[in-house]
Design a protein around this motif. Structure first.
Motif, PDB file in Angstrom:
ATOM      1  N   PHE A  40       0.847  -1.190   0.000  1.00 36.89           N
ATOM      2  CA  PHE A  40       0.000   0.000   0.000  1.00 36.89           C
ATOM      3  C   PHE A  40       0.878   1.234   0.000  1.00 36.89           C
ATOM      4  O   PHE A  40       1.577   1.494   0.975  1.00 36.89           O
ATOM      5  CB  PHE A  40      -0.895   0.064   1.251  1.00 36.89           C
ATOM      6  CG  PHE A  40      -1.992  -0.948   1.287  1.00 36.89           C
ATOM      7  CD1 PHE A  40      -3.149  -0.764   0.557  1.00 36.89           C
ATOM      8  CD2 PHE A  40      -1.869  -2.088   2.059  1.00 36.89           C
ATOM      9  CE1 PHE A  40      -4.163  -1.697   0.596  1.00 36.89           C
ATOM     10  CE2 PHE A  40      -2.874  -3.034   2.104  1.00 36.89           C
ATOM     11  CZ  PHE A  40      -4.028  -2.837   1.368  1.00 36.89           C
ATOM     12  N   ALA A  41       0.856   1.997  -1.073  1.00 35.59           N
ATOM     13  CA  ALA A  41       1.505   3.309  -1.151  1.00 35.59           C
ATOM     14  C   ALA A  41       2.929   3.309  -0.606  1.00 35.59           C
ATOM     15  O   ALA A  41       3.285   4.121   0.235  1.00 35.59           O
ATOM     16  CB  ALA A  41       0.654   4.351  -0.437  1.00 35.59           C
ATOM     17  N   GLY A  42       3.741   2.383  -1.073  1.00 26.39           N
ATOM     18  CA  GLY A  42       5.141   2.340  -0.665  1.00 26.39           C
ATOM     19  C   GLY A  42       5.403   1.618   0.643  1.00 26.39           C
ATOM     20  O   GLY A  42       6.542   1.517   1.077  1.00 26.39           O
ATOM     21  N   LYS A  43       4.369   1.130   1.278  1.00 28.36           N
ATOM     22  CA  LYS A  43       4.505   0.361   2.520  1.00 28.36           C
ATOM     23  C   LYS A  43       4.052  -1.060   2.269  1.00 28.36           C
ATOM     24  O   LYS A  43       3.275  -1.348   1.354  1.00 28.36           O
ATOM     25  CB  LYS A  43       3.658   0.963   3.653  1.00 28.36           C
ATOM     26  CG  LYS A  43       4.085   2.354   4.059  1.00 28.36           C
ATOM     27  CD  LYS A  43       5.426   2.330   4.728  1.00 28.36           C
ATOM     28  CE  LYS A  43       5.853   3.726   5.166  1.00 28.36           C
ATOM     29  NZ  LYS A  43       7.179   3.708   5.777  1.00 28.36           N
ATOM     30  N   PHE A  44       4.523  -1.966   3.095  1.00 30.22           N
ATOM     31  CA  PHE A  44       4.087  -3.351   3.060  1.00 30.22           C
ATOM     32  C   PHE A  44       3.426  -3.621   4.400  1.00 30.22           C
ATOM     33  O   PHE A  44       4.004  -3.353   5.450  1.00 30.22           O
ATOM     34  CB  PHE A  44       5.279  -4.292   2.848  1.00 30.22           C
ATOM     35  CG  PHE A  44       4.870  -5.713   2.615  1.00 30.22           C
ATOM     36  CD1 PHE A  44       4.400  -6.119   1.378  1.00 30.22           C
ATOM     37  CD2 PHE A  44       4.938  -6.636   3.639  1.00 30.22           C
ATOM     38  CE1 PHE A  44       4.006  -7.434   1.165  1.00 30.22           C
ATOM     39  CE2 PHE A  44       4.545  -7.952   3.435  1.00 30.22           C
ATOM     40  CZ  PHE A  44       4.080  -8.350   2.198  1.00 30.22           C
ATOM     41  N   ALA A  45       2.202  -4.096   4.368  1.00 38.27           N
ATOM     42  CA  ALA A  45       1.449  -4.321   5.598  1.00 38.27           C
ATOM     43  C   ALA A  45       0.880  -5.723   5.579  1.00 38.27           C
ATOM     44  O   ALA A  45       0.553  -6.271   4.527  1.00 38.27           O
ATOM     45  CB  ALA A  45       0.324  -3.300   5.728  1.00 38.27           C
ATOM     46  N   GLY A  46       0.743  -6.282   6.767  1.00 37.38           N
ATOM     47  CA  GLY A  46       0.170  -7.612   6.835  1.00 37.38           C
ATOM     48  C   GLY A  46      -0.196  -8.016   8.236  1.00 37.38           C
ATOM     49  O   GLY A  46       0.134  -7.347   9.220  1.00 37.38           O
ATOM     50  N   ILE A  47      -0.888  -9.115   8.276  1.00 38.50           N
ATOM     51  CA  ILE A  47      -1.237  -9.739   9.542  1.00 38.50           C
ATOM     52  C   ILE A  47      -1.095 -11.241   9.338  1.00 38.50           C
ATOM     53  O   ILE A  47      -1.395 -11.755   8.256  1.00 38.50           O
ATOM     54  CB  ILE A  47      -2.651  -9.332  10.008  1.00 38.50           C
ATOM     55  CG1 ILE A  47      -2.930  -9.840  11.412  1.00 38.50           C
ATOM     56  CG2 ILE A  47      -3.709  -9.776   9.024  1.00 38.50           C
ATOM     57  CD1 ILE A  47      -4.132  -9.196  12.074  1.00 38.50           C
ATOM     58  N   LEU A  48      -0.568 -11.915  10.340  1.00 41.46           N
ATOM     59  CA  LEU A  48      -0.394 -13.356  10.229  1.00 41.46           C
ATOM     60  C   LEU A  48      -0.630 -14.025  11.563  1.00 41.46           C
ATOM     61  O   LEU A  48      -0.572 -13.386  12.612  1.00 41.46           O
ATOM     62  CB  LEU A  48       0.991 -13.708   9.694  1.00 41.46           C
ATOM     63  CG  LEU A  48       2.193 -13.372  10.558  1.00 41.46           C
ATOM     64  CD1 LEU A  48       3.193 -14.497  10.497  1.00 41.46           C
ATOM     65  CD2 LEU A  48       2.835 -12.103  10.040  1.00 41.46           C
ATOM     66  N   ARG A  49      -0.928 -15.308  11.457  1.00 42.89           N
ATOM     67  CA  ARG A  49      -1.119 -16.132  12.654  1.00 42.89           C
ATOM     68  C   ARG A  49      -0.087 -17.235  12.595  1.00 42.89           C
ATOM     69  O   ARG A  49       0.085 -17.889  11.569  1.00 42.89           O
ATOM     70  CB  ARG A  49      -2.524 -16.722  12.665  1.00 42.89           C
ATOM     71  CG  ARG A  49      -2.802 -17.633  13.847  1.00 42.89           C
ATOM     72  CD  ARG A  49      -4.247 -18.097  13.863  1.00 42.89           C
ATOM     73  NE  ARG A  49      -4.703 -18.533  12.567  1.00 42.89           N
ATOM     74  CZ  ARG A  49      -4.969 -19.797  12.238  1.00 42.89           C
ATOM     75  NH1 ARG A  49      -4.844 -20.753  13.124  1.00 42.89           N
ATOM     76  NH2 ARG A  49      -5.380 -20.096  11.025  1.00 42.89           N
ATOM     77  N   VAL A  50       0.617 -17.399  13.708  1.00 43.99           N
ATOM     78  CA  VAL A  50       1.604 -18.472  13.815  1.00 43.99           C
ATOM     79  C   VAL A  50       1.310 -19.293  15.056  1.00 43.99           C
ATOM     80  O   VAL A  50       0.717 -18.803  16.017  1.00 43.99           O
ATOM     81  CB  VAL A  50       3.056 -17.935  13.866  1.00 43.99           C
ATOM     82  CG1 VAL A  50       3.391 -17.116  12.633  1.00 43.99           C
ATOM     83  CG2 VAL A  50       3.322 -17.139  15.112  1.00 43.99           C
ATOM     84  N   SER A  51       1.736 -20.540  15.014  1.00 43.24           N
ATOM     85  CA  SER A  51       1.679 -21.376  16.210  1.00 43.24           C
ATOM     86  C   SER A  51       3.112 -21.674  16.620  1.00 43.24           C
ATOM     87  O   SER A  51       4.019 -21.734  15.787  1.00 43.24           O
ATOM     88  CB  SER A  51       0.899 -22.668  15.947  1.00 43.24           C
ATOM     89  OG  SER A  51       1.522 -23.435  14.945  1.00 43.24           O
TER      90      SER A  51
END
Length: 176
Positions: A40-51
């Motif tokens: 998004f507009a020069g940024k990298f964004a995310g959400i993740l789930r780990v165990s």
């Protein structure tokens, strides 16, 4: 005992962001389970789930915190699993001329019924025939299996009429 973590991420968009994060997760005994990530507009964004095994959780947290020195902004949260009765999945699809307040009105209708959005994806484009701003949204919600959806559909139809958009509400059938 397995522990689940939800990690939100934002960083400058550059090659290797996911590789670096996945390496830290793997090197610290974590298992990458689920994620949503985008530029998004020069940024990298995310959400993740780990165990991760309970005894390795703090080590993973510490290693993730160390990524701050590399420009990663991370928020790490423990998850809890709430037992729910039988659920059905509903998908809302919206398309119409863009205007302020569309997401607010839809989310308000869902919140008034104590319905929680599980996933929301929106987009902004131009209509091919006129170049007018076009807003699209797709939302997934889970509701009690025995919920009567007619009232929700009626309210969404009213909102669609007020906003001048089209909203489709469909039940999603599970595929095996």
């Amino acid at each position: 005992m397995q522990q689940h973590l939800v990690i939100s991420l934002i960083s400058d968009d550059k090659p290797g962001v996911v590789e670096r994060l996945s390496a830290v997760v793997a090197e610290n005994g974590g298992n990458w389970e689920d994620s949503r990530m985008a530029h998004f507009a020069g940024k990298f964004a995310g959400i993740l789930r780990v165990s991760v095994a309970g005894e390795a959780a703090q080590g993973l947290r510490d290693a993730l915190s160390a990524l701050a020195a590399e420009g990663y902004k991370l928020q790490v949260e423990d998850t809890s699993t709430l037992a729910a009765g039988p659920q059905q999945t509903i998908r809302l699809k919206l398309v119409g001329n863009d205007r302020p307040g569309i997401v607010r009105e839809i989310s308000r209708a869902l919140a008034a019924r104590q319905l929680n959005m599980e996933q929301l994806e929106t987009g902004y484009d131009s209509t091919p025939w006129s170049g007018e701003p076009l807003f699209t949204a797709e939302c997934t919600i889970s509701v009690a299996e025995d919920m009567d959806l007619d009232g929700l559909r009626d309210e969404l139809d009213e909102i669609a009429d007020e906003l001048g958009v089209e909203i489709d509400c469909e039940e999603v059938t599970a595929t095996l």
